[in-house]
Design an enzyme around this catalytic site. Structure first.
Site, PDB file in Angstrom:
ATOM      1  N   ILE A 188      -0.934  -9.023 -19.781  1.00 33.74           N
ATOM      2  CA  ILE A 188      -2.582  -8.968 -18.862  1.00 33.74           C
ATOM      3  C   ILE A 188      -3.213  -8.710 -19.192  1.00 33.74           C
ATOM      4  CG2 ILE A 188      -2.152  -8.013 -16.827  1.00 33.74           C
ATOM      5  CD1 ILE A 188       0.928  -7.884 -16.218  1.00 33.74           C
ATOM      6  N   GLU A 193       8.614   2.563  -3.166  1.00 34.47           N
ATOM      7  CA  GLU A 193       8.306   1.346  -2.185  1.00 34.47           C
ATOM      8  C   GLU A 193       9.272   1.127  -1.105  1.00 34.47           C
ATOM      9  OE1 GLU A 193       7.484  -1.213  -5.049  1.00 34.47           O
ATOM     10  OE2 GLU A 193       5.742  -1.028  -6.247  1.00 34.47           O
ATOM     11  N   HIS A 209       2.276  -4.651  -4.106  1.00 35.73           N
ATOM     12  CA  HIS A 209       3.005  -4.899  -4.867  1.00 35.73           C
ATOM     13  C   HIS A 209       3.513  -6.733  -5.442  1.00 35.73           C
ATOM     14  CE1 HIS A 209       6.031  -3.232  -8.651  1.00 35.73           C
ATOM     15  NE2 HIS A 209       5.658  -4.812  -8.687  1.00 35.73           N
ATOM     16  N   ILE A 210       2.315  -7.328  -5.267  1.00 35.67           N
ATOM     17  CA  ILE A 210       1.851  -8.208  -4.386  1.00 35.67           C
ATOM     18  C   ILE A 210       0.804  -9.292  -5.953  1.00 35.67           C
ATOM     19  CG2 ILE A 210       1.580  -8.854  -2.337  1.00 35.67           C
ATOM     20  CD1 ILE A 210      -1.092  -9.198  -2.373  1.00 35.67           C
ATOM     21  N   GLY A 211       0.973  -8.835  -6.893  1.00 34.90           N
ATOM     22  CA  GLY A 211       0.000  -9.243  -8.320  1.00 34.90           C
ATOM     23  C   GLY A 211       0.993  -9.777  -8.794  1.00 34.90           C
TER      24      GLY A 211
END
Length: 342
Positions: free
Chosen positions: A151, A258, A281-283
């Protein structure tokens, strides 16, 4: 073959595994340790994302498990040592959602640099605030990337294409791409960057490594992003740096605790701060990424059962040699088929 998939794993994975004749049970939410211990007996293949913790106790209770698929990049939610000692192979998807995470990071950097969240909130309140005060281009600003893996490197290239200057810090010896500058220390990166973004893994040694001292080292008015793991950041120290005005803004996509599923209450010290972007947490949560992950990991699991293929597994069993387990025939429901344990 019984398959248990947790946390709303993409339907492409379900279809792929069902095409092998496996019985697939798909659960929308994560399971806690006690719930998973109750459900795991008789399960041959387990699929999880980032919330479900596959502990040593879970693995001890798994009397039929041959492989686990982590339908995400990280595997810190799985006790890899216990999996290896129990003869369970683990697969993940190290590349499939990389682009999605990078695009979210770029979007959030632009949103914070242009103060779009504040402008948007005022417009919804009926306030017309047409002003350039505090809004900047990202061109020419320095991006500091902590963690130069799959990344971090892709983010480095895209950020340079947008005109940013890039520095990075990694504990491993990594080749700098394009014009990126490798920092000798984390302190060097923090003191020179306008934007700092974290892209490290969730190994126990990284827990809490970014706290008050690191925030203090950052430049006044800098921006901070965490799209990797919630445990790596001291949330109270981040809140203090934001409330005091030392940091101009932050974007956080991951949290140490979470909710299990959609609709559950989210609790955080960062809620209510106007200069903070919070995302659930939608990366890696794009249709493209989740479809790719579903295909990739499901194929790894199916090929492991059929051929014993452990290519790209992150935790092969410790036992030397080939270990066999007799399972019901997935195609006809009768007669033995052999699954390779390593």
């Amino acid at each position: 073959m019984r398959v248990l998939l947790l946390e709303s794993i993409h339907h492409d994975a379900v279809a792929r595994l069902e095409s092998e004749g496996y019985h697939v049970e798909s659960v929308r939410t994560a399971l806690d340790e006690a719930e998973l211990i109750e459900r795991i007996p008789g399960v041959h293949l387990l699929g999880v994302r980032s919330k479900t913790q596959v502990t040593a106790r879970v693995l001890k209770a798994a009397d039929s498990l041959v492989a686990i698929g982590a339908f995400c990049i990280g595997t810190d939610q799985i006790d890899l040592g216990a999996a290896a000692s129990e003869g369970v192979t683990v697969f993940n998807a190290p590349y499939s959602n990389t682009r999605s995470v990078v695009e979210l990071a770029i979007a959030e950097i632009i949103m914070m640099t242009r103060r779009l969240t504040e402008k948007n909130a005022l417009m919804h309140q009926g306030v017309w605030d047409k002003s350039a005060v505090g809004a900047h281009e990202i061109r020419g600003r320095r991006l500091g990337i902590v963690g130069y893996g799959n990344i971090g490197t892709q983010l480095s290239v895209l950020a340079e294409n947008l005109g940013m200057r890039v520095s990075f810090y990694d504990t491993d010896d990594k080749l700098a791409l394009s014009n990126a500058h490798r920092c000798a220390t984390l302190e060097e990166l923090l003191e020179s960057s306008d934007v700092v973004t974290l892209h490290v893994d969730g190994r126990p040694g990284n827990a809490g490594f970014f706290g008050a001292e690191q925030f203090k080292r950052m430049r006044p008015g800098a921006l901070f992003l965490n799209l990797c793991r919630g445990i790596v950041v001291d949330r109270l120290a981040l809140r203090d740096a934001l409330v005091s005005g030392h940091l101009a803004g932050a974007a956080v996509d991951v949290f140490s605790a979470e909710p299990k599923g959609c609709g559950d209450e989210f609790i955080s010290e960062l809620r209510g701060l106007p200069n903070v972007i919070l995302t659930p947490h939608i990366g890696g949560s794009t249709e493209e990424a989740q479809s790719d992950i579903g295909d990739f990991v499901a194929n790894k699991l199916a090929n492991f059962v059929k051929d014993g293929d452990t290519t790209l597994s992150v935790s092969p069993p410790e036992q030397p040699g080939i270990f066999m387990k007799v399972l019901p025939c997935p195609k006809r429901g009768a007669g033995p088929v052999t699954a390779l344990r390593s």
